[in-house]
Design a protein around this motif. Structure first.
Motif, mmCIF file in Angstrom:
data_model
loop_
_atom_site.group_PDB
_atom_site.id
_atom_site.type_symbol
_atom_site.label_atom_id
_atom_site.label_comp_id
_atom_site.label_asym_id
_atom_site.label_seq_id
_atom_site.Cartn_x
_atom_site.Cartn_y
_atom_site.Cartn_z
ATOM 1 N N LEU A 276 -33.365 30.404 -113.210
ATOM 2 C CA LEU A 276 -34.504 30.825 -114.014
ATOM 3 C C LEU A 276 -35.579 31.337 -113.065
ATOM 4 O O LEU A 276 -35.945 30.662 -112.103
ATOM 5 N N VAL A 277 -36.076 32.540 -113.346
ATOM 6 C CA VAL A 277 -37.063 33.171 -112.470
ATOM 7 C C VAL A 277 -38.340 33.448 -113.255
ATOM 8 O O VAL A 277 -38.306 34.122 -114.290
ATOM 9 N N ASP A 278 -39.466 32.911 -112.768
ATOM 10 C CA ASP A 278 -40.773 33.166 -113.380
ATOM 11 C C ASP A 278 -40.808 32.814 -114.866
ATOM 12 O O ASP A 278 -41.540 33.443 -115.623
ATOM 13 N N SER A 279 -40.017 31.856 -115.282
ATOM 14 C CA SER A 279 -39.914 31.436 -116.683
ATOM 15 C C SER A 279 -39.603 32.611 -117.617
ATOM 16 O O SER A 279 -39.856 32.545 -118.815
ATOM 17 N N THR A 280 -39.057 33.682 -117.057
ATOM 18 C CA THR A 280 -38.809 34.904 -117.826
ATOM 19 C C THR A 280 -37.349 35.335 -117.783
ATOM 20 O O THR A 280 -36.743 35.592 -118.813
ATOM 21 N N HIS A 281 -36.782 35.432 -116.595
ATOM 22 C CA HIS A 281 -35.415 35.914 -116.427
ATOM 23 C C HIS A 281 -34.481 34.737 -116.163
ATOM 24 O O HIS A 281 -34.773 33.873 -115.338
ATOM 25 N N ARG A 282 -33.353 34.750 -116.846
ATOM 26 C CA ARG A 282 -32.383 33.666 -116.689
ATOM 27 C C ARG A 282 -30.976 34.251 -116.642
ATOM 28 O O ARG A 282 -30.628 35.126 -117.437
ATOM 29 N N VAL A 283 -30.160 33.743 -115.723
ATOM 30 C CA VAL A 283 -28.737 34.071 -115.676
ATOM 31 C C VAL A 283 -27.965 32.760 -115.707
ATOM 32 O O VAL A 283 -28.287 31.830 -114.959
ATOM 33 N N TYR B 170 -24.198 34.945 -119.233
ATOM 34 C CA TYR B 170 -25.167 35.776 -119.933
ATOM 35 C C TYR B 170 -26.486 35.878 -119.168
ATOM 36 O O TYR B 170 -26.802 35.066 -118.306
ATOM 37 N N TYR B 171 -27.232 36.905 -119.547
ATOM 38 C CA TYR B 171 -28.599 37.112 -119.076
ATOM 39 C C TYR B 171 -29.542 36.874 -120.252
ATOM 40 O O TYR B 171 -29.273 37.290 -121.376
ATOM 41 N N ASN B 172 -30.673 36.210 -119.991
ATOM 42 C CA ASN B 172 -31.650 35.915 -121.035
ATOM 43 C C ASN B 172 -33.048 36.273 -120.534
ATOM 44 O O ASN B 172 -33.453 35.868 -119.447
ATOM 45 N N TYR B 173 -33.749 37.068 -121.333
ATOM 46 C CA TYR B 173 -35.138 37.429 -121.046
ATOM 47 C C TYR B 173 -36.021 36.784 -122.109
ATOM 48 O O TYR B 173 -35.812 36.967 -123.310
ATOM 49 N N THR B 174 -37.018 36.013 -121.673
ATOM 50 C CA THR B 174 -37.929 35.336 -122.587
ATOM 51 C C THR B 174 -39.367 35.550 -122.133
ATOM 52 O O THR B 174 -39.725 35.185 -121.012
ATOM 53 N N LYS B 175 -40.170 36.146 -122.984
ATOM 54 C CA LYS B 175 -41.586 36.346 -122.652
ATOM 55 C C LYS B 175 -42.374 36.530 -123.938
ATOM 56 O O LYS B 175 -42.063 37.406 -124.747
ATOM 57 N N LYS B 176 -43.387 35.669 -124.111
ATOM 58 C CA LYS B 176 -44.236 35.702 -125.294
ATOM 59 C C LYS B 176 -43.388 35.642 -126.559
ATOM 60 O O LYS B 176 -42.686 34.678 -126.786
#
Length: 336
Positions: free
Chosen positions: A59-66, A90-96
């Motif tokens: 998890l990177v910067d609470s935004t990008h996840r692999v 999978y890849y997961n992008y989470t922001k706002k």
């Protein structure tokens, strides 16, 4: 696989290592689902087994996840250690308000809330992962989600198959308006004869609901009414069938106990991955449930269901137990 690992490594080289976290999760899902459907001349299987789903990732910067992992199914009574192994990557992008997934990722928590008319609840047992993409937009009063699940690649003998889903709702005070839709595309193999036809199957539910929980001395009281519409076409025949009907749904919960009831009245539906009971012109499902655990890491549910169709009463008993453990560890600077 080596190329994929290289691409992921290069991706993280461009990100701030100070915010990187090593994550791991271990999931356990046990199910026992006994169907007693002989009264309506339906198959009556007993589905019982365990799923183990370990995952590890960054998890990177609470935004990008692999994430990388696997879902292993063992069915009771099978001589094999594993009845089925599903890869998870999978890849997961989470922001706002945005949540995006791409790859092979778990369906639980993402698409497991669909109406059984559109997606049967047995999918969670044998299709625990989605293969494709999912986009979710969510705020306090608005929710919208679209996804695609690629089930089969076209070969000389194998059909191309995919499922597209769409759902959402808008809340205004105690009222809400929502929709759910699926499209099942069943294409042709490369080598096919005249007996194999391309098929399209879609279904839509639009509903209006009321949440009365704040006004009663119960943990939950909700009602909704909506319309179910489906659209099916065998392209060799060239025309669509468009059955429709009315769905009324109610939910009452107090402490660990709940009652859930769904009534369908209308034309016979033939929805590809939906519950077969909606092929009846009148169908009522009554669930009596007990949830002793409802926590983030541990949940358990015992449900006794009655299925009322013209001239028949079937029943079903289901026990689901889900347990997840995991942790996060901050990585040192320049670990790569």
């Amino acid at each position: 696989m080596n190329k994929l690992i290289l691409v992921i490594s290069l991706f993280f080289c461009f990100l701030d290592s100070k915010a990187q976290m090593l994550e791991w999760d271990f999931g356990f899902f046990g199910f026992a689902d006994n169907h007693e459907y002989s009264a309506s001349d339906r198959d009556s299987p007993t589905l019982i087994g365990l799923q183990f789903s370990p995952e590890v990732g960054l998890l990177v910067d609470s935004t990008h996840r692999v994430r990388f992992g696997v879902n292993i199914l063992h069915e009771f009574g099978s001589s094999k250690i594993s009845s089925k192994i599903n890869p998870t990557i999978y890849y997961n992008y989470t922001k706002k308000s945005i949540n995006f997934y791409m790859g092979v990722f778990p369906r639980v928590g993402l698409v497991d809330g669909f109406s059984r008319a559109l997606l049967s609840d047995t999918l969670q047992y044998y299709r625990p992962n989605l293969s494709g993409m999912l986009f979710r937009y969510e705020k306090k009063h608005i929710f919208q989600q679209v996804w695609i699940d690629w089930n089969s690649k076209q070969t000389e003998t194998q059909r191309e198959q995919f499922l597209v889903g769409l759902s959402g709702n808008v809340k205004v005070g105690d009222f809400s308006f929502g929709h759910e839709a699926v499209l099942w595309h069943n294409a042709l193999p490369k080598n096919h004869d005249a007996t194999i036809h391309l098929q399209d199957n879609a279904a839509l539910i639009g509903w209006f609901g009321m949440n009365l929980s704040p006004h009663v001395k119960l943990d939950s009281l909700a009602l909704s009414v909506g319309g179910l519409f489906s659209f099916s076409r065998d392209r060799s025949l060239g025309y669509w069938t468009t059955p429709k009907g009315l769905i009324v749904e109610g939910h009452i919960a107090y402490k660990a106990f709940y009652i859930h009831d769904v009534l369908y009245i209308g034309e016979s539906q033939a929805i590809a991955l939906g519950d077969s009971f909606y092929s009846e012109s009148k169908y009522n499902r009554l669930d009596l449930g007990w949830e002793p655990f409802r926590k983030n890491r541990l949940s358990a549910k015992l449900v006794l269901s009655f299925h009322f169709t013209p001239g028949a009463i079937d029943n079903q008993q289901a026990l689901n137990l889900r347990y997840n453990i995991g942790a996060k560890h901050k990585l040192k600077d320049n670990w790569y």
